[in-house]
Scaffold this active site. Structure first.
Site, PDB file in Angstrom:
ATOM      1  N   SER A 130      -1.683  -2.095   1.614  1.00 52.80           N
ATOM      2  CA  SER A 130      -1.519  -2.713   2.928  1.00 52.80           C
ATOM      3  C   SER A 130      -2.120  -4.108   2.944  1.00 52.80           C
ATOM      4  O   SER A 130      -3.138  -4.368   2.318  1.00 52.80           O
ATOM      5  CB  SER A 130      -2.182  -1.864   4.004  1.00 52.80           C
ATOM      6  N   LYS A 185      -1.762   6.139   3.945  1.00 52.62           N
ATOM      7  CA  LYS A 185      -1.069   4.878   4.233  1.00 52.62           C
ATOM      8  C   LYS A 185      -0.083   5.061   5.397  1.00 52.62           C
ATOM      9  O   LYS A 185       0.073   4.180   6.244  1.00 52.62           O
ATOM     10  CB  LYS A 185      -0.327   4.388   2.988  1.00 52.62           C
ATOM     11  N   HIS A 188      -2.080   5.050   8.495  1.00 55.43           N
ATOM     12  CA  HIS A 188      -2.448   3.643   8.722  1.00 55.43           C
ATOM     13  C   HIS A 188      -1.318   2.912   9.450  1.00 55.43           C
ATOM     14  O   HIS A 188      -1.535   2.208  10.437  1.00 55.43           O
ATOM     15  CB  HIS A 188      -2.756   2.967   7.381  1.00 55.43           C
ATOM     16  N   ASN A 189      -0.094   3.075   8.949  1.00 55.06           N
ATOM     17  CA  ASN A 189       1.041   2.380   9.559  1.00 55.06           C
ATOM     18  C   ASN A 189       1.324   2.894  10.965  1.00 55.06           C
ATOM     19  O   ASN A 189       1.732   2.132  11.849  1.00 55.06           O
ATOM     20  CB  ASN A 189       2.281   2.525   8.686  1.00 55.06           C
ATOM     21  N   GLU A 192      -1.078   1.286  13.124  1.00 56.41           N
ATOM     22  CA  GLU A 192      -0.600  -0.101  13.254  1.00 56.41           C
ATOM     23  C   GLU A 192       0.454  -0.197  14.363  1.00 56.41           C
ATOM     24  O   GLU A 192       0.417  -1.109  15.193  1.00 56.41           O
ATOM     25  CB  GLU A 192      -0.021  -0.551  11.917  1.00 56.41           C
TER      26      GLU A 192
END
Length: 484
Positions: A130, A185, A188-189, A192
């Protein structure tokens, strides 16, 4: 230059090109290959000129140029291209060699690929990367998972190129087995998506309710970025709002209001549904992007559907202070929900996730980096078995302190017809989570009425189920009990 490279990379697009430049700058020799071979030549004679790169014009050349155990990283489009390159690599590799997928692969695919590659005697890593183009070049956040035996062989390279926090700790550590790296991940996105949506809702309120122009909003985000909301996304929002088009007007107002998405936010929301975790804020963020994409029908609806005309009569400064609190409270909820999802996935897939370590990996280099994450690390360092971030004393105090302003913002937005789906759903989650009793007793009675799905009683031990013949026409036979 060394005769053999420390690592090879397939895929010289934006991320791949910048990541290998990062690796080379840290002293590593890198072999590079791209399916379109002309890109290899262009890179070797362009940005890579005079540096420690080995250009390969075939898979065979790439593999032959690597030190053992060979380490080959793919930065290619998720899906079939990853499987295709694995099949191209396997005949040229030997037991103990390592294949690395650094793209945005879906974690079930990484679980499958890890098992498959290991069955061939090789090792596999699926790592989230990222930080975008700049992060890849200067230091990304990296979240590796897969075959644990592979980690010692790539640790030095990964941690050298990763972003560093204030004390020099790298924003990269081993996440866990199978698809754990790509799962983290994905979350995480998803976070986001949530962070971006609540910021967009704040922008919408400033613009359509307070009548603020982009340059005036720039000053607000500039101030916020030096306070509790200090983060990369607040920082870039500040910069975007100040950016002028050729005519001197803010360029943000000339951009069509239809948002794209690559699927990771949707994956996060669908996984939450599969695991039974209330990921409400991220879910609403995904749906908001979907609604934005329906531009033509929204234009038609705007001509025939009527709602209240925004009219603000309060104190502007006080409302902006409330809005900051609403963003901060919703941000806490977003992370609480994201961590809740990771905890359930760890139970489901047998992963031993280091939650404080994950916060550290997100402290630098990545899109959701913020000072906020240091507080999350402290919470899990203090209590590694913390069941929900909202139960940590620091976050409990902070979220409670935001709620008065947060409630005023949501009430004002709704009464003025301005949609705030993420801010309001996060507040509803907070209220639901703190409720000892919810109306699901009526819901369960309804299910038993029409489907004989049974219910538990507050005056009996958990695990005992009962059925009522609500109409007098039903029998005593009940449906089997199960939980999705």
């Amino acid at each position: 230059m060394k005769k053999l490279a420390d690592i090879g990379l397939i895929g010289l697009a934006v991320m791949g090109e910048n990541l290998v430049l990062n690796m080379e700058s840290k002293g590593f020799t890198v072999a590079v290959y791209n399916r379109t071979v002309s890109k290899v030549d262009a890179f070797i004679h362009g940005r890579g000129s005079g540096k420690k790169f080995i250009g390969a014009r075939s898979i065979e050349e790439l593999v032959a140029s690597l030190e053992r155990p060979r380490k080959v990283m793919m930065l290619v489009k998720a899906g079939k291209p990853v499987d295709d390159f694995i099949e191209l690599l396997l005949p040229h590799l030997e037991p103990g060699d390592i294949i690395i997928d650094g793209g945005n692969s879906h974690f079930p695919d990484t679980i499958r690929r890890t098992n498959y590659v290991e069955s061939k005697g090789l090792l596999y890593i699926g790592t989230g990367v990222s930080g975008g183009e700049e992060g890849a070049l200067l230091g990304p956040s990296m979240m590796p998972g897969g075959s644990p035996a592979a980690w010692p062989h790539v640790k030095e390279i990964f941690q050298a190129v990763a972003a560093k926090v204030e004390d020099g700790s790298p924003c990269c550590d081993w996440v866990g087995e199978g698809g754990a790296g790509h799962f983290v991940k994905m979350v995480h996105n998803g976070i986001e998506y949530g962070d971006m949506q609540i910021i967009n809702e704040a922008y919408h309120l400033m613009k359509d309710l307070l009548g603020m122009g982009a340059f005036e909003q720039h000053e607000v985000f500039k101030k916020w970025n030096n306070e509790e909301l200090d983060s990369y996304l607040i920082e870039i929002t500040r910069d975007i709002l100040a950016f002028k088009d050729e005519d001197g007007e803010p360029i943000v107002e000339k951009i069509l209001d239809t948002a794209g998405q690559k699927g990771t936010g949707k994956w996060t929301a669908v996984t939450a549904l599969d695991l039974g975790i209330p990921l409400t804020l991220i879910g609403e963020s995904v749906f908001s992007r979907c609604l934005s994409a329906q531009k033509e029908i929204r234009v038609a609806a705007a001509k025939v559907l009527r709602g209240p005309k925004p009219l603000f009569t309060g104190d502007k400064k006080e409302f902006l202070d409330d809005l900051k609190m609403a963003l901060y409270g919703a941000k806490i909820i977003s992370y609480a929900q994201g961590y809740n999802l990771m905890m359930e996935a760890a139970n489901e897939y047998g992963w031993n996730l280091n939650y404080g370590g994950i916060a550290l990996m997100w402290r630098g280099g990545c899109i959701i980096r913020s000072v906020f994450l240091g507080d999350i690390k402290k919470a899990f360092d203090k209590n590694p078995a913390l069941p929900n971030l909202l139960l940590d004393p620091f976050f409990r105090e902070k979220v409670e302190a935001t709620q008065e302003g947060w409630r005023r913002v949501c009430a004002t937005a709704l009464s003025n017809g301005i949609p705030v789906p993420a801010l309001s759903s996060a507040l509803c989650y907070f209220d639901g989570f703190r409720s000892e009793r919810l109306p699901a007793n009526l819901l369960q009675a309804q299910r038993d009425y029409f489907g004989a799905h049974m219910y538990e009683r507050v005056d009996r031990p958990r695990g005992e189920f009962f059925h009522t013949n609500w109409t007098g026409r039903g029998g005593e036979t009940a449906s089997s009990t199960y939980v999705v």
